[in-house]
Scaffold this active site. Structure first.
Site, PDB file in Angstrom:
ATOM      1  N   GLU A   1     -10.390   8.753   3.459  1.00  8.63           N
ATOM      2  CA  GLU A   1     -11.644   8.379   2.798  1.00  8.63           C
ATOM      3  C   GLU A   1     -12.839   8.802   3.636  1.00  8.63           C
ATOM      4  O   GLU A   1     -13.805   9.377   3.125  1.00  8.63           O
ATOM      5  CB  GLU A   1     -11.649   6.860   2.590  1.00  8.63           C
ATOM      6  CG  GLU A   1     -12.909   6.339   1.955  1.00  8.63           C
ATOM      7  CD  GLU A   1     -12.781   4.862   1.595  1.00  8.63           C
ATOM      8  OE1 GLU A   1     -11.798   4.213   2.008  1.00  8.63           O
ATOM      9  OE2 GLU A   1     -13.674   4.356   0.905  1.00  8.63           O
TER      10      GLU A   1
ATOM     11  N   ASP B   1      -2.310  11.948  -2.997  1.00  7.35           N
ATOM     12  CA  ASP B   1      -2.442  13.351  -3.397  1.00  7.35           C
ATOM     13  C   ASP B   1      -2.479  13.410  -4.923  1.00  7.35           C
ATOM     14  O   ASP B   1      -1.606  12.837  -5.578  1.00  7.35           O
ATOM     15  CB  ASP B   1      -1.240  14.133  -2.847  1.00  7.35           C
ATOM     16  CG  ASP B   1      -1.424  15.629  -3.031  1.00  7.35           C
ATOM     17  OD1 ASP B   1      -1.853  16.046  -4.128  1.00  7.35           O
ATOM     18  OD2 ASP B   1      -1.140  16.384  -2.094  1.00  7.35           O
TER      19      ASP B   1
ATOM     20  N   GLU C   1       0.882  -1.178   0.000  1.00  5.71           N
ATOM     21  CA  GLU C   1       0.000   0.000   0.000  1.00  5.71           C
ATOM     22  C   GLU C   1       0.915   1.222   0.000  1.00  5.71           C
ATOM     23  O   GLU C   1       1.658   1.450   0.963  1.00  5.71           O
ATOM     24  CB  GLU C   1      -0.910   0.014   1.237  1.00  5.71           C
ATOM     25  CG  GLU C   1      -1.871   1.217   1.229  1.00  5.71           C
ATOM     26  CD  GLU C   1      -2.702   1.376   2.516  1.00  5.71           C
ATOM     27  OE1 GLU C   1      -2.449   0.643   3.505  1.00  5.71           O
ATOM     28  OE2 GLU C   1      -3.569   2.261   2.521  1.00  5.71           O
TER      29      GLU C   1
HETATM   30  C1  LIG Z   1      -3.742  11.970   1.471  1.00  2.00           C
HETATM   31  S1  LIG Z   1      -2.774  10.932   2.471  1.00  2.00           S
HETATM   32  C2  LIG Z   1      -3.617   9.380   2.389  1.00  2.00           C
HETATM   33  C3  LIG Z   1      -3.246   8.471   3.530  1.00  2.00           C
HETATM   34  C4  LIG Z   1      -4.025   7.168   3.611  1.00  2.00           C
HETATM   35  N1  LIG Z   1      -3.782   6.319   2.471  1.00  2.00           N
HETATM   36  C5  LIG Z   1      -5.508   7.452   3.756  1.00  2.00           C
HETATM   37  O1  LIG Z   1      -6.240   7.238   2.781  1.00  2.00           O
HETATM   38  O2  LIG Z   1      -5.906   7.865   4.843  1.00  2.00           O
HETATM   39  C6  LIG Z   1      -1.365  10.644   1.437  1.00  2.00           C
HETATM   40  C7  LIG Z   1      -0.246   9.905   2.142  1.00  2.00           C
HETATM   41  O3  LIG Z   1       0.784   9.682   1.224  1.00  2.00           O
HETATM   42  C8  LIG Z   1       2.031   9.966   1.842  1.00  2.00           C
HETATM   43  N2  LIG Z   1       2.927  10.403   0.784  1.00  2.00           N
HETATM   44  C9  LIG Z   1       2.717  11.384  -0.114  1.00  2.00           C
HETATM   45  N3  LIG Z   1       3.753  11.489  -0.956  1.00  2.00           N
HETATM   46  C10 LIG Z   1       4.640  10.535  -0.573  1.00  2.00           C
HETATM   47  C11 LIG Z   1       5.916  10.137  -1.064  1.00  2.00           C
HETATM   48  N4  LIG Z   1       6.454  10.735  -2.101  1.00  2.00           N
HETATM   49  N5  LIG Z   1       6.544   9.128  -0.442  1.00  2.00           N
HETATM   50  C12 LIG Z   1       5.984   8.522   0.631  1.00  2.00           C
HETATM   51  N6  LIG Z   1       4.784   8.852   1.141  1.00  2.00           N
HETATM   52  C13 LIG Z   1       4.127   9.844   0.536  1.00  2.00           C
HETATM   53  C14 LIG Z   1       1.735  11.052   2.851  1.00  2.00           C
HETATM   54  O4  LIG Z   1       2.697  11.068   3.896  1.00  2.00           O
HETATM   55  C15 LIG Z   1       0.344  10.670   3.319  1.00  2.00           C
HETATM   56  O5  LIG Z   1       0.363   9.849   4.461  1.00  2.00           O
END
Ligand SMILES: C[S@@+](CC[C@H](N)C(=O)[O-])C[C@H]1O[C@@H](n2cnc3c(N)ncnc32)[C@H](O)[C@@H]1O
Length: 253
Positions: free
Chosen positions: A203, A125, A51
């Site tokens: 979500e 994102d 994931e």
């Molecule tokens: C919008 S959050 C979604 C988190 C989780 N999947 C959820 O749905 O609640 C995006 C996640 O991706 C991680 N993330 C974004 N860009 C990343 C990168 N380049 N490498 C590692 N993690 C990343 C962020 O730290 C964050 O926890």
């Protein structure tokens, strides 16, 4: 009172199932566990699912509970978030779960060719400003190809119409095989099992604001040139675009 970040980091330093690979650029040094996740940790020869951007790891832990005959690793750069899933897995004694703290840009330094069977991208994102930062861009797909089995499945679950449309167009443009697609998961025939029984933190926030959840499952072959489609996609109006604009957090649909 909940634990602070420092306490969470201190906890995780002792967790046997939490790994860390410091980011040293996209072409940095391979991680010691690369190609050794089974031999060095799981020890069962079973399929492995990642994931990416796991946050608190709801899919990592939720899938691991439901599929004890498979292995799961949650990957995120934010350790304090993954503490939640890592702690749950530890307390439940789940042996088929690990977490890896690293940047996804370095993901191919952490897994060897053919080591991974499936990927989940959960509420990534949308990175509306820069295509190469999107986790379904050809930049990242080329990286995934370095460790995902030929034809391995990739699941995308998102609130973002931009991310959904971008991914759909990219798949069409490259003639990649789509197994399932919906722009309104909870009101579609796909609304059952792990797709709706497991809900991530983000979500739930989007659902609370009345957003529809979108889902695509596709397969990534090892061969064939990938390229970006050149179509303009309407931006999500409820999100910030660049540093200067602030998100209104309004619901658009
Ligand atoms: C919008 S959050 C979604 C988190 C989780 N999947 C959820 O749905 O609640 C995006 C996640 O991706 C991680 N993330 C974004 N860009 C990343 C990168 N380049 N490498 C590692 N993690 C990343 C962020 O730290 C964050 O926890």
């Amino acid at each position: 009172m909940g634990k602070g970040k420092l306490q969470k980091f201190a906890d995780m330093a002792h967790y046997p199932h939490v790994f860390e690979h410091p980011y040293a650029g996209p072409e940095g040094v391979p991680f010691a566990m690369r190609g050794k996740w089974d031999e060095g940790f799981f020890g069962n020869g079973r399929p492995l699912t990642l994931e990416l951007g796991c946050g608190r790891g709801e899919y990592t832990v939720g899938l691991a509970r439901r599929f004890p005959e498979q292995n799961f690793i949650g990957v995120d750069i934010k350790g304090a978030r993954m503490w939640t899933g890592a702690t749950e897995a530890l307390q439940e004694g789940l042996k088929n779960v690990a977490f890896l703290r690293t940047r996804i840009e370095a993901i191919d330094q952490c897994f060897a060719s053919g080591e991974v069977d499936e990927l989940w991208l959960t509420f990534s994102d949308p990175q509306m400003k820069k295509a190469t930062k999107r986790l379904t861009s050809t930049y990242f797909l080329e990286r995934y190809r370095r460790f995902l089995k030929d034809g391995g499945r990739i699941h995308l679950k998102t609130d973002s119409n931009f991310m959904f449309t971008y991914t759909r167009l990219m798949l069409e443009h490259n003639a990649l095989s789509v197994e399932a697609i919906t722009d309104d998961l909870y009101h579609s025939p796909l609304a059952n099992g792990v797709l709706t029984d497991i809900r991530t933190y983000y979500e739930q926030q989007w659902l609370d604001r009345g957003m529809t959840i979108k889902y695509i499952c596709f397969r990534l072959p090892q061969t064939g040139t990938l390229s970006e489609s050149d179509v303009d996609i309407p931006l999500d109006d409820y999100r910030s675009y660049g540093r200067s604009k602030r998100s209104s957090l309004q619901t658009s649909k």
